[in-house]
Design a protein around this motif. Structure first.
Motif, PDB file in Angstrom:
ATOM      1  N   LEU A  92      -4.392  28.985  10.154  1.00 47.58           N
ATOM      2  CA  LEU A  92      -5.219  29.056  11.363  1.00 47.58           C
ATOM      3  C   LEU A  92      -6.014  30.360  11.477  1.00 47.58           C
ATOM      4  O   LEU A  92      -6.291  30.836  12.574  1.00 47.58           O
ATOM      5  N   GLN A  93      -6.371  30.924  10.332  1.00 47.75           N
ATOM      6  CA  GLN A  93      -7.230  32.124  10.337  1.00 47.75           C
ATOM      7  C   GLN A  93      -8.671  31.635  10.453  1.00 47.75           C
ATOM      8  O   GLN A  93      -9.280  31.235   9.455  1.00 47.75           O
ATOM      9  N   TRP A  94      -9.204  31.680  11.660  1.00 46.44           N
ATOM     10  CA  TRP A  94     -10.479  31.042  11.955  1.00 46.44           C
ATOM     11  C   TRP A  94     -11.626  31.616  11.140  1.00 46.44           C
ATOM     12  O   TRP A  94     -12.547  30.887  10.753  1.00 46.44           O
ATOM     13  N   GLY A  95     -11.574  32.920  10.859  1.00 44.65           N
ATOM     14  CA  GLY A  95     -12.622  33.526  10.036  1.00 44.65           C
ATOM     15  C   GLY A  95     -12.599  32.945   8.626  1.00 44.65           C
ATOM     16  O   GLY A  95     -13.653  32.626   8.055  1.00 44.65           O
ATOM     17  N   GLN A  96     -11.402  32.816   8.064  1.00 47.05           N
ATOM     18  CA  GLN A  96     -11.269  32.247   6.722  1.00 47.05           C
ATOM     19  C   GLN A  96     -11.690  30.780   6.712  1.00 47.05           C
ATOM     20  O   GLN A  96     -12.319  30.309   5.774  1.00 47.05           O
ATOM     21  N   ILE A  97     -11.342  30.079   7.783  1.00 49.78           N
ATOM     22  CA  ILE A  97     -11.733  28.668   7.894  1.00 49.78           C
ATOM     23  C   ILE A  97     -13.258  28.552   7.907  1.00 49.78           C
ATOM     24  O   ILE A  97     -13.841  27.732   7.200  1.00 49.78           O
ATOM     25  N   GLY A  98     -13.916  29.402   8.678  1.00 49.28           N
ATOM     26  CA  GLY A  98     -15.377  29.396   8.732  1.00 49.28           C
ATOM     27  C   GLY A  98     -15.983  29.718   7.376  1.00 49.28           C
ATOM     28  O   GLY A  98     -16.941  29.072   6.941  1.00 49.28           O
ATOM     29  N   ARG A  99     -15.425  30.732   6.678  1.00 49.03           N
ATOM     30  CA  ARG A  99     -15.942  31.074   5.343  1.00 49.03           C
ATOM     31  C   ARG A  99     -15.727  29.922   4.361  1.00 49.03           C
ATOM     32  O   ARG A  99     -16.573  29.639   3.520  1.00 49.03           O
ATOM     33  N   ASP A 100     -14.579  29.252   4.467  1.00 43.81           N
ATOM     34  CA  ASP A 100     -14.298  28.098   3.602  1.00 43.81           C
ATOM     35  C   ASP A 100     -15.304  26.974   3.840  1.00 43.81           C
ATOM     36  O   ASP A 100     -15.760  26.333   2.896  1.00 43.81           O
ATOM     37  N   LEU A 101     -15.649  26.748   5.099  1.00 44.70           N
ATOM     38  CA  LEU A 101     -16.611  25.692   5.423  1.00 44.70           C
ATOM     39  C   LEU A 101     -17.981  25.986   4.828  1.00 44.70           C
ATOM     40  O   LEU A 101     -18.663  25.079   4.342  1.00 44.70           O
TER      41      LEU A 101
END
Length: 187
Positions: A92-101
């Motif tokens: 749930l690391q939102w920054g990492q999730i955004g970068r992954d997207l």
């Protein structure tokens, strides 16, 4: 034959997956293994649900009453696939999730497939069909064809290498959806 054995048998791989993950039975990267297997099972159940009508038309094998169970199992494994990625893989690391997207467009394709399946799963019970009316309900549930194509494309894109298995999944999705479009006279 009742439909509950299909649900039960369909849930067994997921139960085994969680059990094996907790007990160290999924190899060196259990999170990735869970993520990939849940996603693949989702695609397999989705394609299986799309095989029901061709089986009836061409082989006179009537498995219509199992289609909903297969579709809901596909949705359940897709939700598991998504949750393993969000919670266990990226924690749930939102920054990492955004970068992954941004870095991996196939994730966006998979998320769109999930979003397409949400209203279908939410209206899969008989009362929803009555409230919506058969025409609107049928139109909504035809979005499953879009979800199948998106799921197969997601599978191809994340694989990075074209193997026979990947080509067969993509071909199956395209063929099953193409058959439906030839049969549907009015959208």
């Amino acid at each position: 034959m009742p439909t509950w054995p299909v649900y039960l048998l369909g849930l067994l791989p997921g139960i085994w997956l969680v059990w094996a993950g907790v007990n160290g039975g999924l190899g060196v990267d259990p999170v990735k293994t869970m993520e990939h297997r849940a996603g693949l099972w989702s695609l397999q159940f989705l394609l299986a649900s799309l095989c029901i009508t061709p089986l009836l038309r061409f082989a006179r094998v009537n498995l219509i009453k199992f289609r909903k169970a297969l579709g809901l199992l596909a949705f359940g494994y897709l939700v598991l696939h998504f949750l393993v990625w969000m919670v266990l893989d990226l924690q749930l690391q939102w920054g990492q999730i955004g970068r992954d997207l941004v870095k991996r467009p196939y994730i966006v394709v998979g998320m769109v497939a999930l979003l397409v399946l949400v209203p279908i799963a939410a209206t899969s019970f008989r009362g929803a069909m009555k409230r919506m009316g058969a025409t609107a309900w049928t139109r909504l549930h035809r979005l499953v064809y879009l979800a199948a194509i998106l799921g197969a494309v997601h599978f191809v894109m994340q694989s990075k290498v074209w193997t026979t298995e990947i080509v067969l999944y993509l071909a199956a999705a395209i063929a099953l959806v193409a058959m439906r479009f030839t049969w549907i006279k009015h959208w």
